[in-house]
Design a protein around this motif. Structure first.
Motif, PDB file in Angstrom:
ATOM      1  N   TRP A 109       0.823  -1.201   0.000  1.00 42.66           N
ATOM      2  CA  TRP A 109       0.000   0.000   0.000  1.00 42.66           C
ATOM      3  C   TRP A 109       0.860   1.255   0.000  1.00 42.66           C
ATOM      4  O   TRP A 109       0.718   2.129  -0.854  1.00 42.66           O
ATOM      5  CB  TRP A 109      -0.898  -0.069   1.222  1.00 42.66           C
ATOM      6  N   PHE A 110       1.772   1.349   0.957  1.00 41.99           N
ATOM      7  CA  PHE A 110       2.596   2.550   1.058  1.00 41.99           C
ATOM      8  C   PHE A 110       3.649   2.630  -0.043  1.00 41.99           C
ATOM      9  O   PHE A 110       4.204   3.689  -0.289  1.00 41.99           O
ATOM     10  CB  PHE A 110       3.226   2.665   2.448  1.00 41.99           C
ATOM     11  N   GLY A 111       3.887   1.517  -0.714  1.00 43.30           N
ATOM     12  CA  GLY A 111       4.803   1.528  -1.844  1.00 43.30           C
ATOM     13  C   GLY A 111       4.113   1.827  -3.154  1.00 43.30           C
ATOM     14  O   GLY A 111       4.735   1.832  -4.208  1.00 43.30           O
ATOM     15  N   GLY A 112       2.805   2.088  -3.105  1.00 42.02           N
ATOM     16  CA  GLY A 112       2.062   2.399  -4.324  1.00 42.02           C
ATOM     17  C   GLY A 112       1.903   1.199  -5.237  1.00 42.02           C
ATOM     18  O   GLY A 112       1.787   1.341  -6.444  1.00 42.02           O
ATOM     19  N   LYS A 113       1.882   0.005  -4.665  1.00 41.95           N
ATOM     20  CA  LYS A 113       1.823  -1.215  -5.464  1.00 41.95           C
ATOM     21  C   LYS A 113       0.456  -1.892  -5.408  1.00 41.95           C
ATOM     22  O   LYS A 113       0.346  -3.082  -5.659  1.00 41.95           O
ATOM     23  CB  LYS A 113       2.916  -2.183  -4.992  1.00 41.95           C
ATOM     24  N   ASP A 136       3.323  16.505  -2.378  1.00 42.17           N
ATOM     25  CA  ASP A 136       4.611  16.238  -1.725  1.00 42.17           C
ATOM     26  C   ASP A 136       4.470  15.382  -0.470  1.00 42.17           C
ATOM     27  O   ASP A 136       5.399  15.258   0.315  1.00 42.17           O
ATOM     28  CB  ASP A 136       5.319  17.551  -1.380  1.00 42.17           C
ATOM     29  N   ARG A 137       3.298  14.777  -0.272  1.00 38.28           N
ATOM     30  CA  ARG A 137       3.064  13.955   0.921  1.00 38.28           C
ATOM     31  C   ARG A 137       2.874  12.467   0.591  1.00 38.28           C
ATOM     32  O   ARG A 137       2.183  11.750   1.294  1.00 38.28           O
ATOM     33  CB  ARG A 137       1.824  14.474   1.669  1.00 38.28           C
ATOM     34  N   THR A 138       3.540  12.016  -0.479  1.00 36.34           N
ATOM     35  CA  THR A 138       3.537  10.585  -0.757  1.00 36.34           C
ATOM     36  C   THR A 138       4.486   9.911   0.234  1.00 36.34           C
ATOM     37  O   THR A 138       5.390  10.556   0.768  1.00 36.34           O
ATOM     38  CB  THR A 138       3.984  10.299  -2.198  1.00 36.34           C
ATOM     39  N   PRO A 139       4.281   8.624   0.515  1.00 35.23           N
ATOM     40  CA  PRO A 139       5.164   7.946   1.470  1.00 35.23           C
ATOM     41  C   PRO A 139       6.629   8.056   1.042  1.00 35.23           C
ATOM     42  O   PRO A 139       6.907   8.049  -0.149  1.00 35.23           O
ATOM     43  CB  PRO A 139       4.699   6.497   1.410  1.00 35.23           C
ATOM     44  N   PRO A 140       7.527   8.231   1.973  1.00 36.12           N
ATOM     45  CA  PRO A 140       7.361   8.179   3.423  1.00 36.12           C
ATOM     46  C   PRO A 140       7.079   9.545   4.064  1.00 36.12           C
ATOM     47  O   PRO A 140       7.033   9.656   5.275  1.00 36.12           O
ATOM     48  CB  PRO A 140       8.715   7.651   3.895  1.00 36.12           C
ATOM     49  N   PHE A 147      -0.864   8.572  -4.372  1.00 35.63           N
ATOM     50  CA  PHE A 147       0.171   9.143  -5.230  1.00 35.63           C
ATOM     51  C   PHE A 147      -0.457  10.154  -6.181  1.00 35.63           C
ATOM     52  O   PHE A 147      -0.088  10.272  -7.336  1.00 35.63           O
ATOM     53  CB  PHE A 147       0.955   8.035  -5.945  1.00 35.63           C
ATOM     54  N   TYR A 148      -1.450  10.882  -5.636  1.00 38.75           N
ATOM     55  CA  TYR A 148      -2.167  11.901  -6.400  1.00 38.75           C
ATOM     56  C   TYR A 148      -1.304  13.149  -6.472  1.00 38.75           C
ATOM     57  O   TYR A 148      -0.769  13.613  -5.469  1.00 38.75           O
ATOM     58  CB  TYR A 148      -3.501  12.215  -5.720  1.00 38.75           C
ATOM     59  N   GLU A 149      -1.175  13.705  -7.674  1.00 36.93           N
ATOM     60  CA  GLU A 149      -0.375  14.910  -7.862  1.00 36.93           C
ATOM     61  C   GLU A 149      -1.194  15.974  -8.558  1.00 36.93           C
ATOM     62  O   GLU A 149      -1.629  15.792  -9.690  1.00 36.93           O
ATOM     63  CB  GLU A 149       0.866  14.601  -8.697  1.00 36.93           C
ATOM     64  N   ASN A 150      -1.408  17.091  -7.849  1.00 34.13           N
ATOM     65  CA  ASN A 150      -2.130  18.215  -8.412  1.00 34.13           C
ATOM     66  C   ASN A 150      -1.573  19.458  -7.730  1.00 34.13           C
ATOM     67  O   ASN A 150      -1.838  19.698  -6.547  1.00 34.13           O
ATOM     68  CB  ASN A 150      -3.630  18.055  -8.164  1.00 34.13           C
TER      69      ASN A 150
END
Length: 172
Positions: A109-113, A136-140, A147-150
């Motif tokens: 989950w935290f690895g975006g997998k 800028d708050r993706t793990p860790p 992994f949303y980027e906006n």
């Protein structure tokens, strides 16, 4: 039906990450009723059709499919995934269910997998969602496990965090 049939009617359906009792809840967001016919129309408009007659939607040679995941042994969440799987099948979307024990699941989950992860969390009445949605708050560095980027949203979230006036924060 998930709230009533799987969760025995003891939950409130919420259409936002922010709970209705919060001053920050927005009741004017779009809500979509469960409607397989409308779902099929929207998917068809997006180019997804069952071209080979196997019951699954495809586009450009790819079948519309993904893996749904939750914590193994959490009976209610496992049931929710099974109901979602059946509802998605009704419109031609294939969801394979793979559940994992918590240690491995956290790593995935935290690895975006994970492609789709069913979980739950509760925000306080004064929500701070920057940790969950800022780019800028993706793990860790945070819990943006989507992994949303906006960039625009990230700017608004930080501005809200630094604003004391509730009305100004609501506007943000």
């Amino acid at each position: 039906s998930l709230a009533d049939d799987v969760l025995d009617g003891v939950v409130t359906v919420v259409d936002s990450v922010i709970q209705p009792p919060s001053w920050a809840y927005n009741s004017n967001i779009s809500f979509y009723d469960y409607n397989p016919g409308t779902a099929r129309e929207l998917l068809r408009d997006a180019g997804w059709e069952d071209r080979d007659g196997d019951g699954w939607l495809d586009k450009d040679g790819d079948t519309l499919r993904f893996i749904g995941t939750t914590r193994a042994g959490h009976a209610e969440w496992e049931k929710v995934l099974q109901v979602l799987q059946a509802q998605l099948k009704e419109v031609g979307i294939q969801m394979e269910i793979r559940n994992y024990e918590p240690t491995l699941l956290g790593e995935l989950w935290f690895g975006g997998k994970t492609q789709f992860f069913l979980s739950a969390w509760t925000l306080p009445a004064d929500p701070e969602i920057t940790l969950f949605f800022a780019a800028d708050r993706t793990p860790p560095r945070g819990r943006n496990i989507y992994f949303y980027e906006n960039a625009e949203l990230t700017e608004i979230l930080y501005a809200s965090d630094q604003t004391v006036d509730v009305d100004d924060r609501r506007d943000l």
